[in-house]
Design an enzyme around this catalytic site. Structure first.
Site, PDB file in Angstrom:
ATOM      1  N   CYS A  11     -26.682  29.968  61.390  1.00 14.12           N
ATOM      2  CA  CYS A  11     -26.667  28.624  61.958  1.00 14.12           C
ATOM      3  C   CYS A  11     -26.549  28.738  63.467  1.00 14.12           C
ATOM      4  CB  CYS A  11     -25.476  27.801  61.440  1.00 14.12           C
ATOM      5  SG  CYS A  11     -25.517  27.457  59.669  1.00 14.12           S
ATOM      6  N   GLY A  39     -31.579  28.313  62.327  1.00 13.55           N
ATOM      7  CA  GLY A  39     -31.496  27.464  61.140  1.00 13.55           C
ATOM      8  C   GLY A  39     -32.531  26.367  61.193  1.00 13.55           C
ATOM      9  N   ASN A 113     -20.788  28.167  62.509  1.00 14.51           N
ATOM     10  CA  ASN A 113     -21.714  29.279  62.295  1.00 14.51           C
ATOM     11  C   ASN A 113     -20.924  30.426  61.677  1.00 14.51           C
ATOM     12  OD1 ASN A 113     -23.339  31.667  64.528  1.00 14.51           O
ATOM     13  ND2 ASN A 113     -23.716  31.258  62.375  1.00 14.51           N
ATOM     14  N   GLY A 114     -21.358  30.895  60.507  1.00 13.31           N
ATOM     15  CA  GLY A 114     -20.676  31.989  59.841  1.00 13.31           C
ATOM     16  C   GLY A 114     -20.334  31.640  58.403  1.00 13.31           C
ATOM     17  N   TYR A 254     -32.340  41.361  64.975  1.00 18.39           N
ATOM     18  CA  TYR A 254     -33.227  40.292  64.539  1.00 18.39           C
ATOM     19  C   TYR A 254     -32.751  38.882  64.860  1.00 18.39           C
ATOM     20  CZ  TYR A 254     -35.621  37.158  61.223  1.00 18.39           C
ATOM     21  OH  TYR A 254     -36.310  36.128  60.669  1.00 18.39           O
TER      22      TYR A 254
END
Length: 496
Positions: A11, A39, A113-114, A254
């Site tokens: 995210c 996302g 995020n996570g 990435y």
């Protein structure tokens, strides 16, 4: 390929505090644009004018969710935003972020995020406080929001400093009440989070590239175990846990944009060095080095420079193919990878190719690429991968395949090479990858490559959705109605 599921980004989060009168929603919109790669399922923005929080969120890309009228309705000088890929909870409107909850002084809006790894324990804690609320469980983010929101005896900042030491897993969060923007990062710093300075105000973002987009100057990262608060008095910090850094190594491979800086290292420079390392570790005689666009491009540039073999664009990527909910027909399915990639036959015909990609998950995509290149006339196809074999799932925010589905779990490199039908295959060594990042090995999470998890993973960590909750928000056909509980009763805003 249609139906092929590679490593999915987790995210992106973004937050703005600016003086009253500034249009924080529009800054956040552009910041989320820069984080779209993290996302693509849903997007949302919450704003505050100092008295009231409003939220607009929906399924889709940032450009699909927001238009001028929606942004104009989000009045306020404080804002947080979110782009989501679901790693826990379903891909539904109810699970889109930011999430909301009531606090002692008003309302909290939060974006995360996570992945949390002790969500069941946190949900049980919530159930003791409010069984009805705990029964509405869907996401770890909603549990975190409810626990932060539910303490009516302390300020939000006090509640956060008491709660965050008990939260385990990966979390880079931005949240706010009516007057203050907050940002926090787990003690391991698994996911990135940066602070930037506007001419008037502050910005917090998952990546420094998002700071660049809105004209903010990078100041520093939010430190692992740190809570940052920004209000009319400026920026202040508190530490809720000692730092034990274990930043995600796959961010360099990435996940992050190449123009992002992670821990002082430009991601693009790290990826070029990965390619150089690959050329030293796995040289081969060939005519051209080509990338699998676009994530393989920097490493391919590095490989070509180190090996002194010509770099070429042998594959063209359709930039407009992203996540799709339309199932392809059998005819289209047979075309497979060509929906996203198409070979430049005049470039590759008769050539011995070195094809550089960032990772192999199941192997289906690489097999399809190799076949496509051979059909286009390539004489040889040598595959080089700028990360080690992915052998373990991630519980910290990347949605890899299960371990049983990872091709490197059951096959060695020679067998994988045979499976993807390449003439040769070389993965960068873990030591070479870490050296390319310029970071100390002790400060990185390598779990997806080694199975060594820095944060304890509960046995049920892959089934968060059974235990989690999300506040019920109404979705009307005419727009999004967001109910923001506050002092003195609920208030509602219907946005067009």
């Amino acid at each position: 390929m249609p139906g092929e599921k590679g490593p999915q980004d987790e995210c992106g989060v973004f937050g703005v505090w600016a003086p009253p009168g500034e249009e924080a929603a529009k800054l956040t919109y552009f910041g989320l644009y820069a984080l779209q790669h993290r996302g693509q399922e849903s997007a949302g923005i919450a704003t505050s004018n100092g008295r009231r929080i409003q939220v607009f969120k929906d399924m889709g890309l940032v450009s699909q969710v927001f238009d001028e009228s929606a942004l104009n309705a989000l009045v306020g000088h404080i804002a947080i935003g979110h782009t989501r890929y679901s790693t826990t909870g379903g891909s539904t409107w109810e699970n889109a972020q930011p999430t909301l909850g009531p606090t002692a002084g008003g309302t909290i809006a939060l974006a995360h995020n996570g992945n949390l790894t002790n969500t069941r324990q946190l949900a049980d804690e919530l159930a003791l406080r409010d069984p009805k609320l705990a029964g509405q469980c869907n996401t770890d983010t909603a549990v975190l929001t409810a626990l932060l929101a539910g303490d009516m005896d302390h300020t939000l900042e006090q509640t956060a400093l008491a709660l965050l030491p008990r939260v385990q897993g990966a979390f880079s969060v931005v949240f706010m009440d009516e007057t203050t923007l907050y940002a926090a990062r787990d003690p391991f710093g698994v996911r990135p989070l940066a602070v930037g300075r506007l001419e008037k105000g502050w910005v917090v973002a998952s990546e420094t590239a998002a700071l660049d987009i809105v004209g903010a100057v990078y100041v520093r990262d939010v430190q692992p175990g740190e809570l940052v608060a920004i209000d009319e008095n400026g920026l202040r910090t508190s530490r809720f846990a000692p730092a034990t850094p274990a930043a995600c190594l796959f961010e360099y491979v990435y996940l992050s944009r190449p123009d992002t800086v992670l821990n002082g290292r430009l991601v693009n420079a790290a990826r070029i060095e990965m390619g150089r390392t690959l050329a030293r570790e796995y040289p081969v005689e060939a005519d051209l080095v080509i990338p699998v666009p676009s994530s393989g491009t920097p490493a391919a540039i590095g490989y070509a420079a180190e090996s002194r073999i010509e770099f070429a664009q042998g594959l063209t990527k359709n930039a407009y193919v992203g996540r799709t909910f339309i199932q392809p027909s059998q005819t289209i399915r047979q075309l497979g990878i060509r929906l996203k990639l198409n070979p430049l036959k005049e470039v590759i015909r008769g050539q011995r190719l070195i094809v550089v990609d960032d990772s192999i998950v199941r192997g289906n995509t690489q097999r399809a690429v190799v076949r496509m290149l051979r059909q286009a006339g390539a004489a040889e196809v040598h595959v080089r991968i700028s990360s080690p074999p992915v052998m373990w799932p991630c519980f910290y925010g990347i949605d890899f395949a299960t371990r049983a589905e990872l091709i490197a779990t059951g096959l060695d490199v020679t067998e994988i090479c045979h499976s993807i039908e390449a003439d040769s295959l070389g993965y960068i060594s873990l030591e070479g990858l870490i050296a390319a990042t310029g970071q100390e090995a002790a400060g990185l999470c390598t779990a997806c490559f080694t199975g060594q998890y820095p944060i304890e993973v509960q046995p049920e960590a892959h089934e968060f959705g059974k235990y989690l909750l999300e506040s019920r928000l109404d979705h009307s056909p005419d727009g999004l109605q967001v109910v923001a509980p506050g002092v003195g009763g609920a208030s509602a805003l219907e946005l067009p």
